[in-house]
Design a protein around this motif. Structure first.
Motif, PDB file in Angstrom:
ATOM      1  N   TYR A 224       9.190  59.514  18.752  1.00 44.95           N
ATOM      2  CA  TYR A 224       8.901  60.703  18.989  1.00 44.95           C
ATOM      3  C   TYR A 224       7.479  61.288  18.534  1.00 44.95           C
ATOM      4  N   ARG A 225       6.960  60.681  17.373  1.00 45.07           N
ATOM      5  CA  ARG A 225       5.612  61.006  17.051  1.00 45.07           C
ATOM      6  C   ARG A 225       4.641  59.992  17.923  1.00 45.07           C
ATOM      7  N   ARG A 226       4.962  58.930  17.947  1.00 45.88           N
ATOM      8  CA  ARG A 226       3.832  57.880  18.225  1.00 45.88           C
ATOM      9  C   ARG A 226       4.539  57.234  19.762  1.00 45.88           C
ATOM     10  N   PRO A 227       4.712  58.053  20.910  1.00 45.82           N
ATOM     11  CA  PRO A 227       5.372  57.478  22.080  1.00 45.82           C
ATOM     12  C   PRO A 227       3.922  56.764  22.854  1.00 45.82           C
ATOM     13  N   VAL A 228       4.189  55.831  23.256  1.00 46.74           N
ATOM     14  CA  VAL A 228       3.298  54.851  23.849  1.00 46.74           C
ATOM     15  C   VAL A 228       2.304  55.415  25.138  1.00 46.74           C
ATOM     16  N   THR A 229       3.000  56.385  25.832  1.00 46.52           N
ATOM     17  CA  THR A 229       2.258  57.090  26.763  1.00 46.52           C
ATOM     18  C   THR A 229       2.427  58.478  26.812  1.00 46.52           C
ATOM     19  N   ALA A 230       1.469  59.169  27.519  1.00 48.17           N
ATOM     20  CA  ALA A 230       1.570  60.427  27.546  1.00 48.17           C
ATOM     21  C   ALA A 230       2.929  61.061  28.445  1.00 48.17           C
ATOM     22  N   GLU A 231       3.106  60.349  29.644  1.00 45.68           N
ATOM     23  CA  GLU A 231       4.403  60.542  30.373  1.00 45.68           C
ATOM     24  C   GLU A 231       5.713  60.422  29.513  1.00 45.68           C
ATOM     25  N   LEU A 232       5.764  59.505  28.551  1.00 46.28           N
ATOM     26  CA  LEU A 232       6.804  59.341  27.588  1.00 46.28           C
ATOM     27  C   LEU A 232       6.947  60.522  26.555  1.00 46.28           C
ATOM     28  N   ALA A 233       5.636  60.863  26.198  1.00 49.07           N
ATOM     29  CA  ALA A 233       5.623  61.929  25.238  1.00 49.07           C
ATOM     30  C   ALA A 233       6.217  63.295  25.911  1.00 49.07           C
ATOM     31  N   ARG A 234       6.057  63.399  27.187  1.00 45.80           N
ATOM     32  CA  ARG A 234       6.666  64.623  27.643  1.00 45.80           C
ATOM     33  C   ARG A 234       8.219  64.468  28.026  1.00 45.80           C
ATOM     34  N   PHE A 235       8.884  63.182  28.032  1.00 42.49           N
ATOM     35  CA  PHE A 235      10.223  62.892  28.192  1.00 42.49           C
ATOM     36  C   PHE A 235      10.689  63.113  27.063  1.00 42.49           C
ATOM     37  N   VAL A 236      10.265  62.557  25.975  1.00 44.31           N
ATOM     38  CA  VAL A 236      11.023  62.593  24.661  1.00 44.31           C
ATOM     39  C   VAL A 236      10.645  63.854  23.879  1.00 44.31           C
ATOM     40  N   GLY A 237      11.333  64.903  24.184  1.00 46.28           N
ATOM     41  CA  GLY A 237      10.918  66.167  23.335  1.00 46.28           C
ATOM     42  C   GLY A 237       9.859  66.970  24.353  1.00 46.28           C
ATOM     43  N   ASP A 238       9.590  68.156  23.871  1.00 49.26           N
ATOM     44  CA  ASP A 238       8.538  68.755  24.244  1.00 49.26           C
ATOM     45  C   ASP A 238       7.131  68.457  23.805  1.00 49.26           C
ATOM     46  N   ALA A 239       6.019  68.502  24.627  1.00 52.51           N
ATOM     47  CA  ALA A 239       4.583  68.079  24.510  1.00 52.51           C
ATOM     48  C   ALA A 239       3.882  69.123  24.642  1.00 52.51           C
ATOM     49  N   VAL A 240       2.841  69.046  23.860  1.00 49.76           N
ATOM     50  CA  VAL A 240       1.331  69.936  24.316  1.00 49.76           C
ATOM     51  C   VAL A 240       0.427  68.927  24.403  1.00 49.76           C
ATOM     52  N   LEU A 241      -0.190  68.697  25.439  1.00 48.79           N
ATOM     53  CA  LEU A 241      -1.116  67.769  25.617  1.00 48.79           C
ATOM     54  C   LEU A 241      -2.525  68.381  26.013  1.00 48.79           C
ATOM     55  N   LEU A 242      -3.536  68.017  25.219  1.00 49.24           N
ATOM     56  CA  LEU A 242      -4.760  68.835  25.404  1.00 49.24           C
ATOM     57  C   LEU A 242      -5.895  67.731  25.348  1.00 49.24           C
ATOM     58  N   PRO A 243      -7.032  68.061  25.964  1.00 51.69           N
ATOM     59  CA  PRO A 243      -8.067  66.983  26.450  1.00 51.69           C
ATOM     60  C   PRO A 243      -8.795  66.950  25.194  1.00 51.69           C
TER      61      PRO A 243
END
Length: 353
Positions: A224-243
């Motif tokens: 949950y805290r250290r997914p290996v890709t951004a796509e995986l981060a979106r799949f495993v829970g809600d994600a906020v991704l910022l540049p």
């Protein structure tokens, strides 16, 4: 208890690859959850482990015995595997006790072998033994299905999305009962599910299956805290991704300068925050901020769930939208001006542009 070891497993349906060079180890006595969307190959994986399907390549070893491999395909009834399907699949014309002992030798069926013990393990009273499945709730039927799977003392228990037909409250209760029962029985177990909360709350390890490949295998917190890709981060829970720009253990982004987890990419990155890391407070006077001050935002809309709420916010700095998760009793009003701060360390992913 037995270790399950899968090496280089492959399965095609026609020209379509379903599983590709899959490697997985389920240690003896461990509970591993396979998490993946529909069509990722989860059920096919269980069917190959059970022996219901033949693999096109690779090996499956159970307790160091090859049950599937080049020139080897042990029949399902010789693999000592317990299987819990969706919705329990109990026989409606048999009582609870008859369902539990169904797969046992005749003398053990007559003796109601271990029935009282198994009912206790799955958290059901002995008085349920003579009831018909139709007299039980959905959660109780799933527990009986688990007792039936445990009755022959299998080397491995497989669970194929067993809670998907239950309502939300019953699902949580039944998950806990099943996890406790498997722990009490000392069983090695493999669960497949598309439900992130189910996988994270039940698995000692969680393996994410995506288009026939395992993307990451880790403990629930690490995944949950250290997914290996951004796509995986979106799949495993809600994600906020910022540049952002990362350097020296910190990353600068529209929410200020934030501390990073160790061993994260530097330079141009995408910054991962979970919505619960974003804290809301009074609106600041200025439009800029650092790690010590808050960022001004306005509440755009709210999804209220009771125990918590998802709040979408317009940032004053650049007008972008992001989502915070707050306790239900601290939910702000729509249109309210608030200040944002970020709690805890963040993860980053390398960004090409």
């Amino acid at each position: 208890m037995a270790e399950l070891r899968i090496e280089g497993l492959r399965k095609n349906f026609g020209t379509h690859p379903v599983l590709s060079d899959l490697d997985l180890i389920v240690p003896a006595g461990e509970f591993v959850a396979i998490l993946g969307p529909s069509g990722s190959g989860k059920t096919t994986l269980l069917r190959l482990v059970c022996g219901f399907e033949r693999a096109d390549g690779g090996t499956i070893l159970l307790n160091q015995q090859t049950v599937s491999g080049p020139g080897v395909h042990l029949p399902p009834d010789r693999r000592r595997i317990g299987y819990v399907p969706q919705e329990g699949a109990l026989f409606p014309h048999l009582s609870v006790v008859e369902n539990i002992v169904f797969g046992l030798p005749r003398d053990q069926r007559r003796a109601r072998y271990r029935v009282d013990e198994l009912l206790e393990i799955v958290g059901l009273p002995a008085s349920f033994a003579n009831r018909a499945p139709q007299q039980l709730s959905g959660g109780q039927q799933q527990r009986v299905a688990l007792a039936r799977a445990l009755a022959p003392q299998p080397a491995l228990v497989l669970l194929d999305e067993p809670f998907s037909a239950l309502d939300a409250a019953l699902r949580v209760e039944t998950r806990k009962a099943v996890a406790d029962a498997l722990s009490a029985a000392g069983a090695t177990a493999l669960l497949v599910t598309h439900d992130q909360s189910e996988a994270l709350s039940m698995g000692h390890q969680v393996a994410v299956l995506w288009e026939g490949r395992l993307l990451q295998i880790a403990g629930p917190e690490t995944l949950y805290r250290r997914p290996v890709t951004a796509e995986l981060a979106r799949f495993v829970g809600d994600a906020v991704l910022l540049p952002g720009i990362a350097a020296g253990g910190q990353v600068s982004c529209t929410l200020g300068t934030l501390p990073m987890m160790t061993d994260m990419p530097q330079g141009k990155v995408s910054v991962l925050l979970r919505p619960e890391q974003i804290r809301l407070g009074p609106s600041p006077r200025s439009h800029t901020g650092t790690a010590d001050s808050s960022i001004r935002a306005q509440v755009f809309d709210i999804a209220f769930y009771g125990h918590d709420a998802c709040v979408r916010l317009h940032l004053a700095t650049d007008g972008s939208l992001l989502t915070a998760r707050v306790p239900g009793h601290r939910c702000p009003a729509q249109g309210q001006d608030v200040g944002l701060t970020v709690e805890g360390e963040v993860a980053t992913f390398a960004r090409l542009s």
